[in-house]
Design an enzyme around this catalytic site. Structure first.
Site, PDB file in Angstrom:
ATOM      1  N   THR A  12       0.816  -1.213   0.000  1.00 29.04           N
ATOM      2  CA  THR A  12       0.000   0.000   0.000  1.00 29.04           C
ATOM      3  C   THR A  12       0.850   1.264   0.000  1.00 29.04           C
ATOM      4  O   THR A  12       0.672   2.160  -0.835  1.00 29.04           O
ATOM      5  CB  THR A  12      -0.933   0.004   1.223  1.00 29.04           C
ATOM      6  OG1 THR A  12      -1.781  -1.145   1.169  1.00 29.04           O
ATOM      7  CG2 THR A  12      -1.790   1.256   1.249  1.00 29.04           C
ATOM      8  N   LYS A 202       4.228   3.832  18.483  1.00 31.99           N
ATOM      9  CA  LYS A 202       4.315   5.225  18.044  1.00 31.99           C
ATOM     10  C   LYS A 202       4.641   6.175  19.190  1.00 31.99           C
ATOM     11  O   LYS A 202       5.450   7.100  19.033  1.00 31.99           O
ATOM     12  CB  LYS A 202       3.005   5.621  17.357  1.00 31.99           C
ATOM     13  CG  LYS A 202       2.751   4.861  16.058  1.00 31.99           C
ATOM     14  CD  LYS A 202       1.342   5.087  15.537  1.00 31.99           C
ATOM     15  CE  LYS A 202       1.096   4.305  14.256  1.00 31.99           C
ATOM     16  NZ  LYS A 202      -0.307   4.424  13.780  1.00 31.99           N
TER      17      LYS A 202
END
Length: 430
Positions: A12, A202
């Site tokens: 992607t 993250k």
């Protein structure tokens, strides 16, 4: 000068990157100087959305990172291996690296950036956190004069979509998750998202950058959203909150707290109105105050946008020369000391199912009080079958004291179940 790119991965994000590089019209003129040199794929015969010269494709990823013609390696494979090994091989060969791989950076960032400093090359990772939202470079540069106090984020679009849909009455957790999977917002195995693991990677990266030292990913407290029920969504709204999966890094004396968990967010808080698949990062710093970054945190377009932005930055830096820019390279002084969750101080929401008998609420108050927990509100909201449903919110209390009270509460005779516990975010200072 032509900057030759070795692209690892054509999924992607890799496909989105190729699409941008192949269509430079009306974009930054430096794009004209970026050339896709080699592309590593798993299957040469696979049908692809982008048109590439078949001679550029190879299944030998090691050949790309050792190719002397390649100037920069773009790693969008995901996962820990072979990504980590390939990144290190590229660095050892004197190549710059652009990566979207949060898992590798969260766990091996210190090793990778130390190797890059020795080799005199850059590692850029804007795409690794919050997709196309520019947050890494602003933390490095624009906010560099500030003392970071807190970084709070909605860093996973899948969980934010699920909680947003539940808040709008679109179904319970299982039904909304199934719908998210059908639309491609959630993976067939959604554990990385709904158990908070993606957000934990993250926030470990953002905390390492914001506080100037490597955060051990294993020390990040992580709790997902599987236990959140529609009843909790409704009660939160009645109390003036929205439930969000928040990732937080906060300075606490000489230590920092780094954690991911569902949180009751006051409706007036900036993060409360961030819905659906959107991500947001709220930075509270001295002297700037609060700064918020908002946008789509995943997908081909946003993430590829960040990858190509990093490539443009690299191109400009290489053309200027004069060694590594200290604002663009990333070096850790010492590992960050992470405070244990037991030391967290905050408020808590609890939903309890109990027998409907006289004195129940009093016994709850006594139990909490004996552990030093003060209750802000206690409300019997109704019944779930034959059981009374009681919702309470505490005043500020240290986590270890609250957890001790909760353990004792579960052993009280009238208490059938502690159905849900969610932490409560303090009001925004602005």
């Amino acid at each position: 000068m032509v900057f030759k790119i070795g692209l690892l991965g054509l999924g992607t994000v890799g496909t989105g990157t190729v699409e941008i590089l192949s269509d430079p019209r009306d974009r930054h003129p430096l794009l004209q100087e970026l050339q896709i040199w080699r592309v590593g794929v798993r299957n040469l015969a696979k049908s692809r959305r982008v048109c590439l010269d078949p001679g550029l494709l190879t299944t030998d990823l090691g050949q790309i990172v050792t190719d002397p013609e390649v100037d920069v390696v773009v790693e969008v494979l995901g996962g820990l291996e072979p990504a980590r090994t390939l990144i290190l091989q590229a660095i050892q060969g004197g190549k710059h690296v652009v990566t979207a791989n949060k898992a590798v950076i969260a766990r091996h960032g210190s090793e990778i950036f130390s190797a890059a400093a020795r080799a005199g090359v850059y590692v850029f990772l804007e795409a690794a956190v919050a997709g196309g939202i520019p947050v890494i470079e602003p933390l490095k540069q624009s906010l560099g004069a500030n003392r970071i106090k807190t970084i709070t984020g909605i860093l996973n679009g899948t969980t934010n979509y699920i909680l947003s849909q539940m808040s709008e009455g679109r179904g319970d957790f299982a039904a909304v998750l199934a719908a998210a999977q059908a639309m491609g917002y959630a993976e067939a195995d959604p554990a990385t998202d709904i158990d908070g693991l993606d957000a934990a990677d993250k926030i470990a990266i953002l905390a390492s950058l914001g506080f100037g030292g490597q955060v051990d990913r294993e020390e990040v407290y992580c709790e997902g959203i599987r236990h959140i029920q529609t009843a909790d969504i409704a009660y939160a709204q009645r109390l003036g909150f929205r439930i969000k999966l928040l990732a937080t890094a906060q300075r606490q004396g000489e230590q920092i707290q780094v954690r991911v968990h569902p949180t009751l967010v006051p409706q007036a808080h900036p993060l409360a109105s961030v819905n659906d698949v959107y991500n947001a990062v709220l930075v509270d710093a001295d002297p700037v105050g609060e700064v918020m970054f908002l946008g789509r945190g995943a997908g081909a377009g946003p993430t590829a946008s960040a990858v190509v932005a990093d490539l443009l930055n690299l191109t400009a830096l290489v053309q200027v020369g004069a060694g590594l820019d200290p604002l663009r390279s990333w070096r850790f002084a010492n590992p960050c000391s992470v405070a244990p969750m037991a030391d967290l101080v905050g408020r808590f929401y609890v939903r309890i199912l109990s027998q409907d008998s006289p004195g129940v609420i009093g016994s709850l108050g006594t139990c909490f009080g004996s552990h030093g927990v003060s209750l802000e509100s206690v409300v019997q909201t109704g019944f779930l079958g034959s059981l009374a449903e009681i919702v309470l919110v505490t005043h500020n209390v240290r986590e270890k004291h609250f957890q001790a009270a909760l353990t004792a509460l579960r052993h009280l005779e009238p208490v059938h179940q502690v159905a849900t516990m969610v932490r409560v975010l303090a009001e925004s200072p602005t």
